[in-house]
Design a protein around this motif. Structure first.
Motif, PDB file in Angstrom:
ATOM      1  N   LEU A  46       0.837  -1.199   0.000  1.00 54.09           N
ATOM      2  CA  LEU A  46       0.000   0.000   0.000  1.00 54.09           C
ATOM      3  C   LEU A  46       0.874   1.252   0.000  1.00 54.09           C
ATOM      4  CD1 LEU A  46      -2.769   1.266   0.013  1.00 54.09           C
ATOM      5  CD2 LEU A  46      -2.761   1.155   2.514  1.00 54.09           C
ATOM      6  N   VAL A  50       0.616   4.241  -2.834  1.00 51.85           N
ATOM      7  CA  VAL A  50       0.385   5.649  -2.478  1.00 51.85           C
ATOM      8  C   VAL A  50       1.523   6.526  -3.000  1.00 51.85           C
ATOM      9  CG1 VAL A  50       0.199   7.275  -0.556  1.00 51.85           C
ATOM     10  CG2 VAL A  50      -1.049   5.111  -0.489  1.00 51.85           C
ATOM     11  N   GLU A  51       2.741   6.012  -2.912  1.00 52.22           N
ATOM     12  CA  GLU A  51       3.877   6.780  -3.421  1.00 52.22           C
ATOM     13  C   GLU A  51       3.746   7.010  -4.922  1.00 52.22           C
ATOM     14  OE1 GLU A  51       8.778   6.583  -3.632  1.00 52.22           O
ATOM     15  OE2 GLU A  51       7.648   5.054  -2.535  1.00 52.22           O
ATOM     16  N   GLU A  55      -2.108  10.162  -2.338  1.00 53.57           N
ATOM     17  CA  GLU A  55      -3.047   9.805  -1.273  1.00 53.57           C
ATOM     18  C   GLU A  55      -4.504   9.908  -1.703  1.00 53.57           C
ATOM     19  OE1 GLU A  55      -2.219  11.749   2.386  1.00 53.57           O
ATOM     20  OE2 GLU A  55      -0.205  10.887   2.557  1.00 53.57           O
ATOM     21  N   ASP A  56      -4.756  10.441  -2.891  1.00 50.32           N
ATOM     22  CA  ASP A  56      -6.133  10.513  -3.395  1.00 50.32           C
ATOM     23  C   ASP A  56      -6.731   9.129  -3.626  1.00 50.32           C
ATOM     24  OD1 ASP A  56      -6.099  13.228  -3.315  1.00 50.32           O
ATOM     25  OD2 ASP A  56      -5.740  13.512  -5.457  1.00 50.32           O
ATOM     26  N   LEU A  58      -6.699   6.770  -1.517  1.00 49.16           N
ATOM     27  CA  LEU A  58      -7.066   6.203  -0.220  1.00 49.16           C
ATOM     28  C   LEU A  58      -8.447   6.676   0.206  1.00 49.16           C
ATOM     29  CD1 LEU A  58      -3.759   6.666   1.831  1.00 49.16           C
ATOM     30  CD2 LEU A  58      -4.582   4.581   0.713  1.00 49.16           C
ATOM     31  N   GLY A  62      -8.089   5.298   5.344  1.00 48.95           N
ATOM     32  CA  GLY A  62      -6.723   4.905   5.028  1.00 48.95           C
ATOM     33  C   GLY A  62      -6.591   3.609   4.263  1.00 48.95           C
ATOM     34  N   LEU A  64      -7.203   1.322   0.618  1.00 47.76           N
ATOM     35  CA  LEU A  64      -7.138   1.590  -0.810  1.00 47.76           C
ATOM     36  C   LEU A  64      -8.546   1.750  -1.369  1.00 47.76           C
ATOM     37  CD1 LEU A  64      -5.227   1.844  -3.234  1.00 47.76           C
ATOM     38  CD2 LEU A  64      -5.492  -0.608  -3.610  1.00 47.76           C
TER      39      LEU A  64
END
Length: 215
Positions: A46, A50-51, A55-56, A58, A62, A64
């Motif tokens: 995860l 995110v990297e 973070e959009d 998520l 928090g 996925l």
């Protein structure tokens, strides 16, 4: 052990076939389920997603946001390839660990949606393809899964063609049929897999005896 790769296009009914094979006695390794596990909160998977995508992707909790991520990657081949480069190695490692834990005489069915696309057929003793007409797939995705037609078509287009899947198949399961016919066909396939597994064990046993005789 007989290692079987099971695949089929989205909406073809592969999940139903895998369920029926488990009822018959198969050991199932579900790549989709593992793919969800490797991106659970707190996992390196995860964090890598995110990297790559921000973070959009998520939810507020928090986790996925799969629909949101799907809308991003299935419309962009490069982003889909990036996601696959993160998730697939993690899924492969977990699948191998589960296979190693299966009984020696098991028929192990690897349910792999992107088996064709990723050139994975050589990893298995044989490949079973669940096949359905594209019109059938589209109808199931829209009517049963609630997808928009645009989203359904995008997801289908991101996968291998029907012809590409059939080209790597050792066994084809036609799922443009009533459910009782599908159940009957899966029982036939299972009987074939059991025969092949027994044949493989017999060949291995003969090879072992021959090796001992030559010592």
């Amino acid at each position: 052990m007989l290692k079987v790769g099971l695949t089929g296009g989205i909406g073809a009914g592969k999940s139903e076939v895998s369920r029926l094979l488990v009822e018959c006695g198969a050991v199932l390794i579900d790549a989709d389920r593992i793919a969800r596990e490797v991106v659970e909160p707190g996992t390196p998977g995860l964090a890598a997603v995110v990297e790559a995508f921000g973070e959009d992707v998520l939810t507020a909790e928090g986790r996925l946001d799969r629909p949101k991520l799907g809308s991003v990657v299935f419309a962009d081949p490069e982003k889909l390839a990036l996601l696959n480069s993160i998730v697939h190695p993690l899924v492969g490692a977990r699948s191998r660990a589960l296979e190693e834990g299966a009984p020696e005489d098991a028929v192990v069915v690897h349910d792999v949606p992107l088996l064709t696309e990723n050139g994975l057929a050589p990893l298995y003793d044989l490949v079973v393809v669940v096949d359905a007409r594209p019109e059938t797939q589209l109808d199931r995705l829209v009517r049963l899964r609630g997808m928009s037609e645009e989203d359904a078509r995008a997801r289908m287009a991101a996968q291998a063609t029907r012809e590409q899947r059939r080209a790597i198949a050792d066994i084809v399961v036609d799922n443009d049929v009533p459910l009782p016919d599908l159940h009957r066909r899966v029982r036939e396939v299972w009987a074939d897999l059991v025969r092949r597994a027994r044949g493989a064990r017999g060949t291995a046993g003969e090879a072992g005896q021959a090796g001992q005789a030559g010592e």
